[in-house]
Motif scaffolding. Structure first.
Motif, PDB file in Angstrom:
ATOM      1  N   PHE A   1       0.789  -1.238   0.000  1.00 26.21           N
ATOM      2  CA  PHE A   1       0.000   0.000   0.000  1.00 26.21           C
ATOM      3  C   PHE A   1       0.820   1.288   0.000  1.00 26.21           C
ATOM      4  CE2 PHE A   1       1.025   0.211   4.430  1.00 26.21           C
ATOM      5  CZ  PHE A   1       0.720   1.499   4.870  1.00 26.21           C
ATOM      6  N   TRP A   2       2.141   1.202   0.038  1.00 27.86           N
ATOM      7  CA  TRP A   2       2.922   2.435   0.049  1.00 27.86           C
ATOM      8  C   TRP A   2       2.855   3.196  -1.274  1.00 27.86           C
ATOM      9  CZ3 TRP A   2       8.152   1.481   3.072  1.00 27.86           C
ATOM     10  CH2 TRP A   2       7.867   1.459   4.444  1.00 27.86           C
ATOM     11  N   GLY A   3       2.264   2.606  -2.302  1.00 28.92           N
ATOM     12  CA  GLY A   3       2.050   3.338  -3.555  1.00 28.92           C
ATOM     13  C   GLY A   3       0.798   4.188  -3.559  1.00 28.92           C
ATOM     14  N   ASN A   4       0.058   4.234  -2.448  1.00 25.62           N
ATOM     15  CA  ASN A   4      -1.226   4.949  -2.402  1.00 25.62           C
ATOM     16  C   ASN A   4      -1.143   6.412  -2.842  1.00 25.62           C
ATOM     17  OD1 ASN A   4      -2.544   2.674  -1.479  1.00 25.62           O
ATOM     18  ND2 ASN A   4      -3.097   3.522   0.516  1.00 25.62           N
ATOM     19  N   ARG A   5      -0.036   7.066  -2.542  1.00 25.43           N
ATOM     20  CA  ARG A   5       0.075   8.494  -2.855  1.00 25.43           C
ATOM     21  C   ARG A   5      -0.090   8.749  -4.357  1.00 25.43           C
ATOM     22  NH1 ARG A   5      -1.267  12.583  -0.132  1.00 25.43           N
ATOM     23  NH2 ARG A   5      -0.165  11.772   1.711  1.00 25.43           N
ATOM     24  N   ALA A   6       0.201   7.772  -5.189  1.00 29.71           N
ATOM     25  CA  ALA A   6       0.065   7.948  -6.642  1.00 29.71           C
ATOM     26  C   ALA A   6      -1.388   8.044  -7.075  1.00 29.71           C
ATOM     27  CB  ALA A   6       0.754   6.801  -7.379  1.00 29.71           C
ATOM     28  N   ILE A   7      -2.304   7.618  -6.224  1.00 23.78           N
ATOM     29  CA  ILE A   7      -3.716   7.663  -6.589  1.00 23.78           C
ATOM     30  C   ILE A   7      -4.477   8.537  -5.595  1.00 23.78           C
ATOM     31  CG2 ILE A   7      -3.880   5.576  -7.977  1.00 23.78           C
ATOM     32  CD1 ILE A   7      -4.744   5.442  -4.327  1.00 23.78           C
ATOM     33  N   ASP A   8      -3.840   9.547  -5.053  1.00 25.23           N
ATOM     34  CA  ASP A   8      -4.473  10.468  -4.108  1.00 25.23           C
ATOM     35  C   ASP A   8      -5.747  11.047  -4.715  1.00 25.23           C
ATOM     36  OD1 ASP A   8      -4.930  12.015  -1.922  1.00 25.23           O
ATOM     37  OD2 ASP A   8      -3.164  13.284  -2.128  1.00 25.23           O
ATOM     38  N   GLY A   9      -6.851  10.988  -3.977  1.00 22.70           N
ATOM     39  CA  GLY A   9      -8.136  11.461  -4.484  1.00 22.70           C
ATOM     40  C   GLY A   9      -9.044  10.348  -4.945  1.00 22.70           C
ATOM     41  N   VAL A  10      -8.500   9.144  -5.121  1.00 16.42           N
ATOM     42  CA  VAL A  10      -9.283   7.971  -5.497  1.00 16.42           C
ATOM     43  C   VAL A  10      -9.762   7.273  -4.221  1.00 16.42           C
ATOM     44  CG1 VAL A  10      -9.151   5.690  -6.573  1.00 16.42           C
ATOM     45  CG2 VAL A  10      -8.072   7.656  -7.677  1.00 16.42           C
ATOM     46  N   PRO A  11     -11.013   6.808  -4.163  1.00 15.01           N
ATOM     47  CA  PRO A  11     -11.467   6.082  -2.976  1.00 15.01           C
ATOM     48  C   PRO A  11     -10.618   4.834  -2.717  1.00 15.01           C
ATOM     49  CG  PRO A  11     -13.331   6.677  -4.371  1.00 15.01           C
ATOM     50  CD  PRO A  11     -12.093   6.974  -5.158  1.00 15.01           C
ATOM     51  N   ILE A  12     -10.162   4.697  -1.483  1.00  5.93           N
ATOM     52  CA  ILE A  12      -9.342   3.558  -1.082  1.00  5.93           C
ATOM     53  C   ILE A  12     -10.087   2.793   0.004  1.00  5.93           C
ATOM     54  CG2 ILE A  12      -7.120   2.787  -0.173  1.00  5.93           C
ATOM     55  CD1 ILE A  12      -5.937   5.476  -1.050  1.00  5.93           C
ATOM     56  N   ILE A  13     -10.362   1.515  -0.258  1.00  2.95           N
ATOM     57  CA  ILE A  13     -11.164   0.683   0.635  1.00  2.95           C
ATOM     58  C   ILE A  13     -10.260  -0.303   1.370  1.00  2.95           C
ATOM     59  CG2 ILE A  13     -13.111  -0.922   0.770  1.00  2.95           C
ATOM     60  CD1 ILE A  13     -13.957   0.176  -2.024  1.00  2.95           C
ATOM     61  N   ALA A  14     -10.515  -0.481   2.656  1.00  5.26           N
ATOM     62  CA  ALA A  14      -9.779  -1.458   3.457  1.00  5.26           C
ATOM     63  C   ALA A  14     -10.655  -1.892   4.617  1.00  5.26           C
ATOM     64  CB  ALA A  14      -8.467  -0.862   3.977  1.00  5.26           C
ATOM     65  N   HIS A  15     -10.182  -2.861   5.367  1.00  7.39           N
ATOM     66  CA  HIS A  15     -10.903  -3.297   6.569  1.00  7.39           C
ATOM     67  C   HIS A  15     -10.628  -2.324   7.707  1.00  7.39           C
ATOM     68  CE1 HIS A  15     -12.243  -5.891   9.902  1.00  7.39           C
ATOM     69  NE2 HIS A  15     -13.002  -6.456   8.989  1.00  7.39           N
ATOM     70  N   ASP A  16     -11.575  -2.240   8.650  1.00  8.58           N
ATOM     71  CA  ASP A  16     -11.402  -1.369   9.815  1.00  8.58           C
ATOM     72  C   ASP A  16     -10.090  -1.610  10.539  1.00  8.58           C
ATOM     73  OD1 ASP A  16     -13.656   0.160   9.658  1.00  8.58           O
ATOM     74  OD2 ASP A  16     -14.837  -1.021  11.065  1.00  8.58           O
ATOM     75  N   LYS A  17      -9.672  -2.862  10.596  1.00  5.08           N
ATOM     76  CA  LYS A  17      -8.446  -3.208  11.322  1.00  5.08           C
ATOM     77  C   LYS A  17      -7.218  -2.533  10.721  1.00  5.08           C
ATOM     78  CE  LYS A  17     -10.147  -6.209  14.333  1.00  5.08           C
ATOM     79  NZ  LYS A  17     -10.038  -6.033  15.802  1.00  5.08           N
ATOM     80  N   ALA A  18      -7.317  -2.125   9.450  1.00  3.90           N
ATOM     81  CA  ALA A  18      -6.196  -1.433   8.808  1.00  3.90           C
ATOM     82  C   ALA A  18      -5.894  -0.122   9.518  1.00  3.90           C
ATOM     83  CB  ALA A  18      -6.502  -1.184   7.334  1.00  3.90           C
ATOM     84  N   MET A  19      -6.923   0.579   9.945  1.00  2.00           N
ATOM     85  CA  MET A  19      -6.717   1.859  10.615  1.00  2.00           C
ATOM     86  C   MET A  19      -6.043   1.668  11.972  1.00  2.00           C
ATOM     87  SD  MET A  19      -7.787   3.635   8.194  1.00  2.00           S
ATOM     88  CE  MET A  19      -7.556   5.247   8.935  1.00  2.00           C
ATOM     89  N   GLU A  20      -6.352   0.578  12.641  1.00  2.00           N
ATOM     90  CA  GLU A  20      -5.683   0.273  13.904  1.00  2.00           C
ATOM     91  C   GLU A  20      -4.192   0.071  13.678  1.00  2.00           C
ATOM     92  OE1 GLU A  20      -7.477  -2.946  16.017  1.00  2.00           O
ATOM     93  OE2 GLU A  20      -9.526  -2.211  15.689  1.00  2.00           O
ATOM     94  N   ARG A  21      -3.849  -0.619  12.599  1.00  2.00           N
ATOM     95  CA  ARG A  21      -2.432  -0.837  12.303  1.00  2.00           C
ATOM     96  C   ARG A  21      -1.722   0.476  11.996  1.00  2.00           C
ATOM     97  NH1 ARG A  21      -0.833  -5.297   8.157  1.00  2.00           N
ATOM     98  NH2 ARG A  21       1.177  -4.714   9.042  1.00  2.00           N
ATOM     99  N   LEU A  22      -2.385   1.358  11.262  1.00  2.00           N
ATOM    100  CA  LEU A  22      -1.749   2.620  10.892  1.00  2.00           C
ATOM    101  C   LEU A  22      -1.576   3.546  12.086  1.00  2.00           C
ATOM    102  CD1 LEU A  22      -3.273   3.483   7.407  1.00  2.00           C
ATOM    103  CD2 LEU A  22      -1.062   2.446   7.937  1.00  2.00           C
ATOM    104  N   ARG A  23      -2.428   3.400  13.088  1.00  2.00           N
ATOM    105  CA  ARG A  23      -2.290   4.228  14.288  1.00  2.00           C
ATOM    106  C   ARG A  23      -1.166   3.742  15.200  1.00  2.00           C
ATOM    107  NH1 ARG A  23      -8.122   4.596  13.847  1.00  2.00           N
ATOM    108  NH2 ARG A  23      -8.395   2.699  15.059  1.00  2.00           N
ATOM    109  N   ASP A  24      -0.695   2.545  14.974  1.00  2.00           N
ATOM    110  CA  ASP A  24       0.398   2.015  15.785  1.00  2.00           C
ATOM    111  C   ASP A  24       1.713   2.693  15.372  1.00  2.00           C
ATOM    112  OD1 ASP A  24       2.664  -0.038  16.427  1.00  2.00           O
ATOM    113  OD2 ASP A  24       0.940  -0.759  17.569  1.00  2.00           O
TER     114      ASP A  24
END
Length: 293
Positions: free
Chosen positions: A77-100
């Motif tokens: 997912f580190w390539g996400n910045r290339a598609i900034d503005g496009v809807p990005i879908i993930a599981h709720d648990k992904a946000m927990e990982r990013l907050r760590d």
């Protein structure tokens, strides 16, 4: 320097599905439906993702694009910045990982090792779902996002029932997946996810590592964990996995799965480390009386 990116496929795979390969690092997948396009994962850097989008221009058309982040491992997912503005879908648990704090620590460590990560910025998902599944209705194709934890808590696989294609990402891996932690619940979750994918009876099972669409791989992964459980149960004494491997070479990875002769040494070393993690988790499960498969 970033890996070269190429578009590829597998024999018999529907033309609406395109595999995007960044060398030996990782594969992601593009799916074209009547209503929209879906990119499952964005590779390890924005540069790689931009190159992939350039290559896909001829098949993308003018359909809107959605991105699915299968899980928050850096190579996906580190390539996400290339598609900034496009809807990005993930599981709720992904946000927990990013907050760590470990999420930013991993980025700092990778930047120190390789210049190609200097321009990486962590861009989180914009849409999340909870529970077992989320469905995207593309008209001709349906994409079922299936929560398949065990490799990571947030892992999502994608099932396309009309084509009997499963994008298993890292829930299934050739030769073996790696469990998230030494906790028996994670090992049990991983094996449950493998069984869930196997029960789909896919015609094509596309993995992110190992460059195959062979549905038999999921059965081989399950057989590996079954043998791991059985071998640990027969040990007269238990201890740390690396110590047991030093004392008992028969517990080595090559006695559980067949590694291709062409596999690079670096890749062999990586999967041996995965095996140690899995062995450690199997030892803890046996000590706590947990049957994980």
């Amino acid at each position: 320097m970033d890996f070269d990116v190429e578009l590829t496929t597998y024999p018999g795979l529907d033309e609406r599905i395109v595999v995007i390969r960044a060398g030996d690092e990782v594969d992601c997948v593009f799916v074209r439906t009547e209503r929209f396009n879906v990119l499952v994962d964005t590779l390890a850097t924005p540069a790689l993702c931009r190159r992939a989008l350039e290559l896909l221009a001829d098949v993308s058309g003018d359909r809107p694009l959605f991105v699915v982040n299968s899980h928050m491992d850096w190579d996906h997912f580190w390539g996400n910045r290339a598609i900034d503005g496009v809807p990005i879908i993930a599981h709720d648990k992904a946000m927990e990982r990013l907050r760590d704090p470990s999420a930013l620590q991993t980025l700092r460590e990778k930047r120190a090792l390789e210049p190609r990560f200097q321009k990486v910025e962590i861009l989180p998902p914009t849409l999340t779902f909870s529970g077992e599944r989320m469905v995207l209705h593309g008209g001709d194709l349906t994409l079922e996002l299936l929560h398949t934890p065990g490799h990571t808590p947030d892992h999502v696989a994608v099932w396309i029932p009309e084509l009997r294609v499963c994008l298993a990402v890292d829930a299934v891996e050739n030769p073996i997946p790696e469990v998230w932690s030494r906790a028996p619940d994670d090992l049990r979750s991983l094996c449950s996810s493998l069984k869930k994918i196997q029960d789909l009876n896919p015609k094509h099972l596309i993995v992110a590592h190992g460059q195959t669409d062979d549905p038999a791989v999921v059965g081989k992964n399950l057989a590996y964990f079954q043998k791991l459980r059985d071998e640990v149960a027969q040990l007269p004494t238990l201890g740390p996995a690396d110590q047991l491997l030093a004392e008992r070479p028969s517990l080595g990875l090559e006695n559980f799965v067949v590694l291709p002769a062409s596999m690079p040494d670096e890749t062999r070393t990586f999967y041996r480390r995965c095996h140690i993690s899995n062995l450690d988790a199997a030892i803890v499960a046996h000590q706590e009386g947990v049957d994980f498969i």
